[in-house]
Design an enzyme around this catalytic site. Structure first.
Site, PDB file in Angstrom:
ATOM      1  CE  LYS A 201      -3.546   2.398   2.621  1.00 43.89           C
ATOM      2  NZ  LYS A 201      -4.525   2.301   3.715  1.00 43.89           N
ATOM      3  CE  LYS A 254      -5.997   2.055  -0.629  1.00 43.08           C
ATOM      4  NZ  LYS A 254      -6.413   2.173   0.735  1.00 43.08           N
TER       5      LYS A 254
END
Ligand code: PBG
Length: 330
Positions: A201, A254
């Site tokens: 992330k 992400k």
């Protein structure tokens, strides 16, 4: 085997001659089975409040959430990703509302479960929406603490599992979070609850609209001491490897669009199911351009999601999930 392709013996255009040939030779595509739809649950009754910069996405009180879930079921979308948005007054330094059995996320999970046994309920597992300082971990002297946070993450996971979640999705980028959550779940008998880890992330500006939605903007500093530097790709492989070692069932990259190379690297290196998060800023940009009439929204969205699949993602978390499911079934 090295083949030398030569024109005019080989003409790629033969494979594009008509729609059915293109259909036959198509390598990738989006299916409704791949989609995960995010939901934002909030307190109150009859609340249906559109999120700025995310047209078509709403804060929903639990009663309205049930209607939305019915729509998700009608569209045959297999899973939702649930975010609890507590009242500001309930936030504290330790984010204790995050593991309250009567907290907004836990009540929302139970309500969704009443609507459907079959729907896969994934819960976002983080402190940032619940802490007064807005960081994803405990804070001392301006530092976000790692190991001290892990115990809390375990407690949140257990509370989500007790409420009826199928999968918990830790998004806080604390080192060791997957292992700590796996142990906590197992100790409480939740050996069948899966973990979808936000493994790679990035510290991204594409989360802007979401932070408005979740009221989770950090009150000081930023998230760069725990989320990844956007310049790094090899580091993502180490993050994913660690999370798999610690027991992640699904790993995630992400955001998606500026990180297609990372999706591809992870897909090639690991055999684990891979999710990509088509985040709020990516959604908002498409919606804004579409509202101006600058792009063909349907074609653009399908092209984006097909690209994410082609890069190597098995699953896509996207705010477009409902409209895509409608287009695919039309
Ligand atoms: C919470 C969390 C964030 C997102 C998902 N979980 C925001 C952040 O890390 O700041 C972003 C989702 C989106 O932008 O759509 N840790």
């Amino acid at each position: 085997m090295e083949i030398k392709l030569k024109f005019p013996q080989y003409r790629p255009r033969r494979g594009r001659a008509k729609a059915n040939i293109r259909r036959m030779l198509r390598e990738n595509g989006v299916q409704v089975d791949d989609l995960i739809y995010p939901l934002f649950a909030t307190d109150g009754h009859g609340v249906e409040e559109e999120i700025p910069a995310m047209p078509g996405v709403y804060h929903l009180s639990v009663d309205r959430l049930k209607d939305e879930v019915q729509e998700v079921l009608n569209l045959d979308i297999p899973a939702v990703l649930l975010f609890g948005v507590p009242e500001p007054a309930k936030k504290d330094e330790r984010g204790s509302e995050a593991y309250n059995r009567e907290g907004i996320a836990q009540r929302a999970v139970r309500a969704i479960r009443e609507v459907s046994e079959d729907l896969v309920i994934i819960t976002d597992l983080c402190l940032c929406g619940y802490t007064s300082h807005g960081h994803c971990g405990l804070v001392r002297d301006g530092q976000v603490l790692n190991d001290e946070t892990l115990e809390l993450l375990g407690r949140i996971a257990v509370s989500h599992a007790e409420a009826g979640a199928d999968i918990v999705a830790p998004s806080g980028m604390m080192d060791g979070m997957v292992g700590a959550i796996r142990s906590a779940l197992d100790e409480h008998g939740f050996t069948n609850i899966a973990i979808m880890s936000y493994a790679a992330k990035y510290s991204s500006s594409f989360y802007g609209p979401f932070r408005e939605a979740a009221h989770s903007t950090p009150q000081f500093g930023d998230r760069r001491s725990y989320q990844m530097d956007p310049a790094n790709a090899r580091e993502a492989l180490r993050e994913v490897a660690l999370d798999i070692e610690e027991g992640a069932d699904i790993v995630m990259v992400k955001p998606a669009l500026a990180y297609m190379d990372v999706i591809r690297l992870v897909a090639e290196r690991f055999d684990h199911p891979l999710a990509a998060y088509n985040v709020s800023g990516e959604y908002g940009m498409v919606k804004a351009a579409a509202a101006q009439g600058w792009i063909d929204e349907r074609a653009i969205v399908l092209e984006i999601l097909t690209g994410i699949k082609r890069a190597g993602a098995d699953l896509i978390i996207t705010y477009h999930a409902q409209e895509v499911a409608r287009w695919l079934s039309a």
